[in-house]
Scaffold this active site. Structure first.
Site, PDB file in Angstrom:
ATOM      1  N   HIS A  86       0.847  -1.182   0.000  1.00 57.87           N
ATOM      2  CA  HIS A  86       0.000   0.000   0.000  1.00 57.87           C
ATOM      3  C   HIS A  86       0.884   1.234   0.000  1.00 57.87           C
ATOM      4  O   HIS A  86       1.828   1.324   0.795  1.00 57.87           O
ATOM      5  CB  HIS A  86      -0.915   0.023   1.227  1.00 57.87           C
ATOM      6  CG  HIS A  86      -1.801   1.224   1.252  1.00 57.87           C
ATOM      7  ND1 HIS A  86      -3.015   1.264   0.593  1.00 57.87           N
ATOM      8  CD2 HIS A  86      -1.641   2.446   1.799  1.00 57.87           C
ATOM      9  CE1 HIS A  86      -3.553   2.451   0.753  1.00 57.87           C
ATOM     10  NE2 HIS A  86      -2.741   3.194   1.481  1.00 57.87           N
ATOM     11  N   ASP A 165     -15.036   2.986   7.327  1.00 60.35           N
ATOM     12  CA  ASP A 165     -14.036   3.863   6.699  1.00 60.35           C
ATOM     13  C   ASP A 165     -14.639   4.673   5.557  1.00 60.35           C
ATOM     14  O   ASP A 165     -14.255   5.820   5.335  1.00 60.35           O
ATOM     15  CB  ASP A 165     -12.843   3.061   6.179  1.00 60.35           C
ATOM     16  CG  ASP A 165     -11.757   3.993   5.645  1.00 60.35           C
ATOM     17  OD1 ASP A 165     -11.203   4.772   6.461  1.00 60.35           O
ATOM     18  OD2 ASP A 165     -11.474   3.986   4.440  1.00 60.35           O
ATOM     19  N   ARG A 172     -13.889  13.029   6.991  1.00 63.27           N
ATOM     20  CA  ARG A 172     -12.575  13.653   7.253  1.00 63.27           C
ATOM     21  C   ARG A 172     -12.198  14.595   6.124  1.00 63.27           C
ATOM     22  O   ARG A 172     -11.623  15.666   6.344  1.00 63.27           O
ATOM     23  CB  ARG A 172     -11.503  12.559   7.393  1.00 63.27           C
ATOM     24  CG  ARG A 172     -11.595  11.803   8.712  1.00 63.27           C
ATOM     25  CD  ARG A 172     -10.773  10.532   8.655  1.00 63.27           C
ATOM     26  NE  ARG A 172      -9.381  10.796   8.385  1.00 63.27           N
ATOM     27  CZ  ARG A 172      -8.576   9.965   7.716  1.00 63.27           C
ATOM     28  NH1 ARG A 172      -9.029   8.807   7.266  1.00 63.27           N
ATOM     29  NH2 ARG A 172      -7.322  10.271   7.519  1.00 63.27           N
ATOM     30  N   SER A 187      -7.362   4.029   9.092  1.00 65.39           N
ATOM     31  CA  SER A 187      -8.082   3.963   7.818  1.00 65.39           C
ATOM     32  C   SER A 187      -7.388   2.987   6.870  1.00 65.39           C
ATOM     33  O   SER A 187      -8.019   2.100   6.285  1.00 65.39           O
ATOM     34  CB  SER A 187      -8.139   5.379   7.207  1.00 65.39           C
ATOM     35  OG  SER A 187      -8.512   5.342   5.863  1.00 65.39           O
ATOM     36  N   LYS A 191      -8.501  -1.445   6.264  1.00 67.56           N
ATOM     37  CA  LYS A 191      -8.826  -2.001   4.942  1.00 67.56           C
ATOM     38  C   LYS A 191      -7.860  -3.123   4.573  1.00 67.56           C
ATOM     39  O   LYS A 191      -8.269  -4.146   4.023  1.00 67.56           O
ATOM     40  CB  LYS A 191      -8.784  -0.892   3.885  1.00 67.56           C
ATOM     41  CG  LYS A 191     -10.000   0.047   3.996  1.00 67.56           C
ATOM     42  CD  LYS A 191      -9.921   1.220   3.046  1.00 67.56           C
ATOM     43  CE  LYS A 191      -8.881   2.214   3.465  1.00 67.56           C
ATOM     44  NZ  LYS A 191      -8.970   3.541   2.886  1.00 67.56           N
TER      45      LYS A 191
HETATM   46  N1  URA Z   1      -5.418   6.532   2.362  1.00 68.66           N
HETATM   47  C1  URA Z   1      -6.413   5.974   3.093  1.00 68.66           C
HETATM   48  O1  URA Z   1      -6.964   4.937   2.740  1.00 68.66           O
HETATM   49  N2  URA Z   1      -6.793   6.582   4.224  1.00 68.66           N
HETATM   50  C2  URA Z   1      -6.219   7.728   4.658  1.00 68.66           C
HETATM   51  O2  URA Z   1      -6.608   8.208   5.687  1.00 68.66           O
HETATM   52  C3  URA Z   1      -5.190   8.317   3.895  1.00 68.66           C
HETATM   53  C4  URA Z   1      -4.791   7.691   2.730  1.00 68.66           C
END
Ligand code: URA
Length: 429
Positions: A86, A165, A172, A187, A191
């Protein structure tokens, strides 16, 4: 049902710099996902978290509560180890495109749930959607089939994956609470843990083109996420990498796909190749795969074979001509000297203004829009030399893009390049 807490009390706890209890965290995430806690209450709590922080127990509980808001995927039917990466997002960061098929070609299974771009950073799904016919939305069954047949799948996360999320991220975004480390870490990691990968490599970007421009803050974010991964049983490592200059020579959807295909064909810009190989080696090693050299898989065409199968499996045509924007504008150097720096953020914002990104969720992006760079820091520049080509379908977008690009390339006679190293820090639990 009588709710065990009042949202106001939880907000006041964090406002007054006290710790939230496990029960309070579990309830507030569940109640917000169910619509019992209102957006204005969650906004206040998010701002209190941004201002007053959370300790590691609170972050871990918050992340688990987010995971528990939806389904968890699992891949035990596969006969290969799962590995994912990621990136926290950057300008010209197309690494997922060559990396996923490359790791698959080396024997890993890569379940890559990706997102769309927002703001100045591009999104993997927007890039792939520039390939005619390619489909981002897959059912869980389709996802498993592509993963089993090709070794890698890149697709959108379904609605059942961490629904908390989806709501929190959108909130946010409009309440200036994106930047809080506990909220970014929970966040991303909720995931990735719910996605069911057993190995995860995090590419935490730092420099002026990243969300975390300060390397110290990027390091804290990286360590927070590695700890969250470790406590969830996911083998997690993080590299804090440079995003002070765009990656590669292209920024924009179809332009970045073209460059990724060049890498898969054994060519491509050296920084993209270097980072792709570095991350591939981390993923393969963490997944316990031995005796595979990703450099060979790039050279012998096996990564390209996986890419072609992966694109076709999602109805894309790997041989289709990629979209080209209708209008081009060339930017020439006005002085000679050494290019000593480039402002990645300005390049990202310019590509976004040309139509490569969206300013509101759901907006359409232009497949061909973006920027080609013809020079990078370290190059000797002659006055009149071509520096950049801007691409868009709408010529009226050029002035605003050119406005932000003013001074984005620093060219000085006899200067020296001042850049971050590619890998600023490596963190392993
Ligand atoms: N990517 C995400 O999935 N969440 C965040 O808060 C910032 C970048």
């Amino acid at each position: 049902m009588i709710e065990p807490f009042a949202a106001v009390e939880i907000i006041a706890t964090k406002r007054d710099r006290n710790e939230l209890s496990d029960a309070q965290i579990d309830w507030v995430i569940s109640a917000y996902t169910r619509g019992v806690v209102a957006d204005e209450q969650m906004s206040a709590l998010l701002m209190a978290i941004l201002l007053n922080g959370m300790n590691s127990r609170e972050i871990s509980r918050w992340t688990n509560a987010m995971i528990n808001s939806g389904e968890r995927m699992e891949w035990s039917v596969l006969d290969r180890p799962t590995a994912d990466k990621h990136s926290t997002g950057g300008v010209g960061d197309k690494i997922t495109l060559p990396l996923a098929p490359l790791v698959a070609a080396c024997g890993g299974a890569v379940p890559q749930l990706s997102g769309r771009g927002l703001g100045h950073t591009g999104g993997t799904l927007d890039k792939l959607e520039s390939i005619p016919g390619w489909r981002a939305e897959l059912s869980n069954e389709e996802m498993l089939n592509v993963l089993r047949d090709c070794g890698a799948v890149i697709c959108a996360a379904g609605p059942g994956l961490v629904p908390a999320d989806k709501k929190l991220y959108a909130l946010r975004d409009v309440t200036a609470t994106i930047e809080a480390i506990p909220l970014i870490a929970s966040s991303i990691m909720s995931k990735k843990i719910a996605e069911g990968t057993s190995t995860l490599i995090l590419d935490v970007k730092t420099g002026n083109g990243a969300f975390m421009s300060d390397p110290v803050q990027a390091g804290i974010l990286a360590r927070t996420m590695v700890e969250l991964g470790k406590s969830a049983g996911v083998k997690t490592r993080a590299l804090v990498t440079a995003m002070d200059v765009p990656l590669g020579l292209t920024v924009g959807n179809a332009l970045e796909v073209r460059e990724s295909v060049e890498v898969l064909a054994g060519g491509g810009p050296s920084d993209v190749v270097e980072l792709t190989l570095l991350l591939a080696r981390e993923m393969i090693d963490a997944a316990g795969i031995v005796g595979k050299d990703p450099e060979v898989a790039l050279k012998d065409g096996s990564a390209m074979d996986v890419w072609r199968r992966m694109i076709s499996a999602q109805d894309g045509d790997p041989d289709a001509v990629l979209p080209i924007a209708r209008e081009q504008h060339r930017v020439l150097a006005t002085q000679s000297g050494m290019m000593v720096g480039m402002d990645a953020m300005k390049v990202g914002v310019a590509a976004w203004r040309l139509g490569a990104g969206r300013s509101r969720q759901g907006e359409k992006v232009q497949a061909g829009a973006g920027i080609e760079l013809h020079a990078k820091p370290g190059d000797e520049i002659s006055s009149g030399q071509l520096l950049m080509t801007l691409h868009t379908d709408e010529a009226e977008r050029f002035p605003r893009a050119l406005e932000i690009l003013e001074g984005c390339m620093i060219i000085v006679a006899g200067g020296t390049v001042n850049r971050l190293p590619l890998v600023v820090e490596r963190i392993e639990a």
